[in-house]
Design a protein around this motif. Structure first.
Motif, PDB file in Angstrom:
ATOM      1  N   HIS A  33      47.497  10.153  38.541  1.00  0.00           N
ATOM      2  CA  HIS A  33      48.890   9.523  39.050  1.00  0.00           C
ATOM      3  C   HIS A  33      49.557  10.567  39.363  1.00  0.00           C
ATOM      4  N   PHE A  34      49.815  10.939  40.736  1.00  0.00           N
ATOM      5  CA  PHE A  34      50.582  12.219  41.313  1.00  0.00           C
ATOM      6  C   PHE A  34      51.854  11.302  41.499  1.00  0.00           C
ATOM      7  N   THR A  35      52.973  12.147  41.121  1.00  0.00           N
ATOM      8  CA  THR A  35      54.351  11.931  41.331  1.00  0.00           C
ATOM      9  C   THR A  35      55.189  13.047  42.177  1.00  0.00           C
ATOM     10  N   ASN A  36      56.209  12.729  42.850  1.00  0.00           N
ATOM     11  CA  ASN A  36      56.930  13.910  43.331  1.00  0.00           C
ATOM     12  C   ASN A  36      56.063  14.269  44.592  1.00  0.00           C
ATOM     13  N   VAL A  37      55.329  13.565  45.264  1.00  0.00           N
ATOM     14  CA  VAL A  37      54.347  13.830  46.550  1.00  0.00           C
ATOM     15  C   VAL A  37      55.292  13.916  47.769  1.00  0.00           C
ATOM     16  N   PRO A  38      55.653  15.081  48.500  1.00  0.00           N
ATOM     17  CA  PRO A  38      56.429  15.037  49.602  1.00  0.00           C
ATOM     18  C   PRO A  38      56.244  13.893  50.411  1.00  0.00           C
ATOM     19  N   SER A  39      57.328  13.197  50.984  1.00  0.00           N
ATOM     20  CA  SER A  39      57.126  12.192  51.983  1.00  0.00           C
ATOM     21  C   SER A  39      56.567  10.770  51.482  1.00  0.00           C
ATOM     22  N   VAL A  40      55.967  10.741  50.186  1.00  0.00           N
ATOM     23  CA  VAL A  40      55.358   9.562  49.788  1.00  0.00           C
ATOM     24  C   VAL A  40      56.061   9.246  48.528  1.00  0.00           C
ATOM     25  N   GLY A  41      56.063  10.154  47.619  1.00  0.00           N
ATOM     26  CA  GLY A  41      56.536   9.524  46.034  1.00  0.00           C
ATOM     27  C   GLY A  41      55.330   9.693  45.366  1.00  0.00           C
ATOM     28  N   SER A  42      55.002   8.523  44.746  1.00  0.00           N
ATOM     29  CA  SER A  42      53.905   8.372  43.836  1.00  0.00           C
ATOM     30  C   SER A  42      52.819   8.063  44.441  1.00  0.00           C
ATOM     31  N   VAL A  43      51.551   8.650  44.020  1.00  0.00           N
ATOM     32  CA  VAL A  43      50.338   8.124  44.719  1.00  0.00           C
ATOM     33  C   VAL A  43      49.282   7.925  43.477  1.00  0.00           C
ATOM     34  N   PRO A  44      48.688   6.801  43.095  1.00  0.00           N
ATOM     35  CA  PRO A  44      47.669   6.702  42.330  1.00  0.00           C
ATOM     36  C   PRO A  44      46.219   6.841  43.058  1.00  0.00           C
ATOM     37  N   VAL A  45      45.476   7.687  42.495  1.00  0.00           N
ATOM     38  CA  VAL A  45      43.994   7.784  42.896  1.00  0.00           C
ATOM     39  C   VAL A  45      43.147   7.238  41.922  1.00  0.00           C
ATOM     40  N   TYR A  46      42.493   6.176  42.230  1.00  0.00           N
ATOM     41  CA  TYR A  46      41.484   5.383  41.508  1.00  0.00           C
ATOM     42  C   TYR A  46      39.898   6.263  41.578  1.00  0.00           C
ATOM     43  N   SER A  47      39.622   6.823  40.541  1.00  0.00           N
ATOM     44  CA  SER A  47      38.375   7.514  40.910  1.00  0.00           C
ATOM     45  C   SER A  47      37.514   7.368  39.492  1.00  0.00           C
ATOM     46  N   HIS A  48      36.292   7.988  39.615  1.00  0.00           N
ATOM     47  CA  HIS A  48      35.398   8.079  38.443  1.00  0.00           C
ATOM     48  C   HIS A  48      35.004   9.535  38.409  1.00  0.00           C
ATOM     49  N   SER A  49      34.543   9.855  37.044  1.00  0.00           N
ATOM     50  CA  SER A  49      34.294  11.191  36.966  1.00  0.00           C
ATOM     51  C   SER A  49      32.707  11.197  36.437  1.00  0.00           C
ATOM     52  N   LYS A  50      31.753  12.293  36.802  1.00  0.00           N
ATOM     53  CA  LYS A  50      30.469  12.439  36.580  1.00  0.00           C
ATOM     54  C   LYS A  50      30.386  13.886  35.900  1.00  0.00           C
ATOM     55  N   PRO A  51      30.519  13.906  34.732  1.00  0.00           N
ATOM     56  CA  PRO A  51      30.253  15.513  34.235  1.00  0.00           C
ATOM     57  C   PRO A  51      28.679  15.958  34.027  1.00  0.00           C
ATOM     58  N   PHE A  52      28.408  16.922  34.310  1.00  0.00           N
ATOM     59  CA  PHE A  52      27.072  17.307  34.028  1.00  0.00           C
ATOM     60  C   PHE A  52      27.197  18.987  33.369  1.00  0.00           C
ATOM     61  N   THR A  53      26.700  18.989  32.302  1.00  0.00           N
ATOM     62  CA  THR A  53      26.986  20.305  31.527  1.00  0.00           C
ATOM     63  C   THR A  53      25.716  20.660  30.849  1.00  0.00           C
ATOM     64  N   ILE A  54      25.667  22.156  30.732  1.00  0.00           N
ATOM     65  CA  ILE A  54      24.539  22.811  30.079  1.00  0.00           C
ATOM     66  C   ILE A  54      25.091  23.599  28.821  1.00  0.00           C
ATOM     67  N   ASP A  55      24.718  23.422  27.739  1.00  0.00           N
ATOM     68  CA  ASP A  55      25.283  24.045  26.636  1.00  0.00           C
ATOM     69  C   ASP A  55      24.442  24.808  25.662  1.00  0.00           C
ATOM     70  N   TYR A  56      24.822  25.727  25.030  1.00  0.00           N
ATOM     71  CA  TYR A  56      24.235  26.707  23.960  1.00  0.00           C
ATOM     72  C   TYR A  56      24.659  25.851  22.620  1.00  0.00           C
ATOM     73  N   VAL A  57      24.090  25.736  21.997  1.00  0.00           N
ATOM     74  CA  VAL A  57      24.070  24.983  20.426  1.00  0.00           C
ATOM     75  C   VAL A  57      23.976  26.049  19.515  1.00  0.00           C
ATOM     76  N   VAL A  58      24.583  26.053  18.446  1.00  0.00           N
ATOM     77  CA  VAL A  58      24.367  26.503  17.133  1.00  0.00           C
ATOM     78  C   VAL A  58      24.503  25.677  16.062  1.00  0.00           C
ATOM     79  N   SER A  59      23.538  25.372  15.362  1.00  0.00           N
ATOM     80  CA  SER A  59      23.625  24.331  14.183  1.00  0.00           C
ATOM     81  C   SER A  59      23.270  25.132  12.874  1.00  0.00           C
ATOM     82  N   VAL A  60      23.979  24.520  11.817  1.00  0.00           N
ATOM     83  CA  VAL A  60      23.420  24.904  10.432  1.00  0.00           C
ATOM     84  C   VAL A  60      22.088  24.452  10.184  1.00  0.00           C
ATOM     85  N   PRO A  61      21.391  25.256   9.617  1.00  0.00           N
ATOM     86  CA  PRO A  61      19.840  24.618   9.500  1.00  0.00           C
ATOM     87  C   PRO A  61      19.579  23.939   8.348  1.00  0.00           C
ATOM     88  N   HIS A  62      20.786  23.709   7.492  1.00  0.00           N
ATOM     89  CA  HIS A  62      20.483  22.641   6.494  1.00  0.00           C
ATOM     90  C   HIS A  62      21.520  21.572   6.247  1.00  0.00           C
TER      91      HIS A  62
END
Length: 176
Positions: A47-76
């Motif tokens: 939701h964007f508010t205070n947009v010049p000449s428009v006011g409020s603008v909702p943008v309906y979308s979806h997100s798709k994250p793709f990540t690569i992580d380094y993991v540190v685990s306790v061995p026990h």
């Protein structure tokens, strides 16, 4: 908040909370260290508010994250609990479903995915209760994604803000 147009009022941006899912694969290559690949999906209505000449603008979308992580685990495990921490990087693709308004005199731009680089961090634990088979665990974790706020490649919605997306998660982990 941000200011895409000089001397214009600040635009305020907020997001709706939404459920999503994440699927990942983790390879532990030593008793402590490993790598993890993740792909997710969630609704990402902004939701964007205070947009010049428009006011409020909702943008309906979806997100798709793709990540690569380094993991540190306790061995026990401690009382059936095995904690871990992770850090990594990736991209979030924000895809617009629809948006409702453009400022007067600004042509409607084609709807294109916006890809945002992110830094990911997190903490969690795998719980191995006696009722689950030995190859399964209940996973509880918190992940955070740091990156720029989506502007959907629409210049009049650019806030240039850095955001933190909180992702508390509960699920099952399978060991192969």
């Amino acid at each position: 908040t941000g200011q895409p147009i000089p001397d214009a009022p600040d635009i305020h941006q907020s997001a709706d909370p939404a459920l999503g899912f994440r699927i990942g694969a983790r390879h532990i290559f030593s008793p402590i260290f490993g790598l993890e690949l993740n792909l997710g999906y969630s609704r990402a209505t902004q939701h964007f508010t205070n947009v010049p000449s428009v006011g409020s603008v909702p943008v309906y979308s979806h997100s798709k994250p793709f990540t690569i992580d380094y993991v540190v685990s306790v061995p026990h495990t401690f009382f059936g609990i095995q904690p871990f921490a992770l850090a990594g990087a990736g991209l979030i693709s924000y895809n617009i479903s629809s948006y409702t308004a453009t400022p007067p005199g600004v042509p409607s731009l084609p709807v294109r995915p916006k890809k945002v680089p992110v830094f990911e961090y997190g903490l969690g634990a795998d719980f191995h209760p006696g009722i689950l088979p030995p190859f399964m665990a209940l996973r509880v974790q918190y992940r955070g994604l740091l990156g720029h706020a989506p502007d959907y490649l629409l210049p009049y919605l650019r806030t240039s803000n850095v955001i933190n997306i909180a992702e508390p998660q509960v699920g099952l982990a399978f060991k192969f």
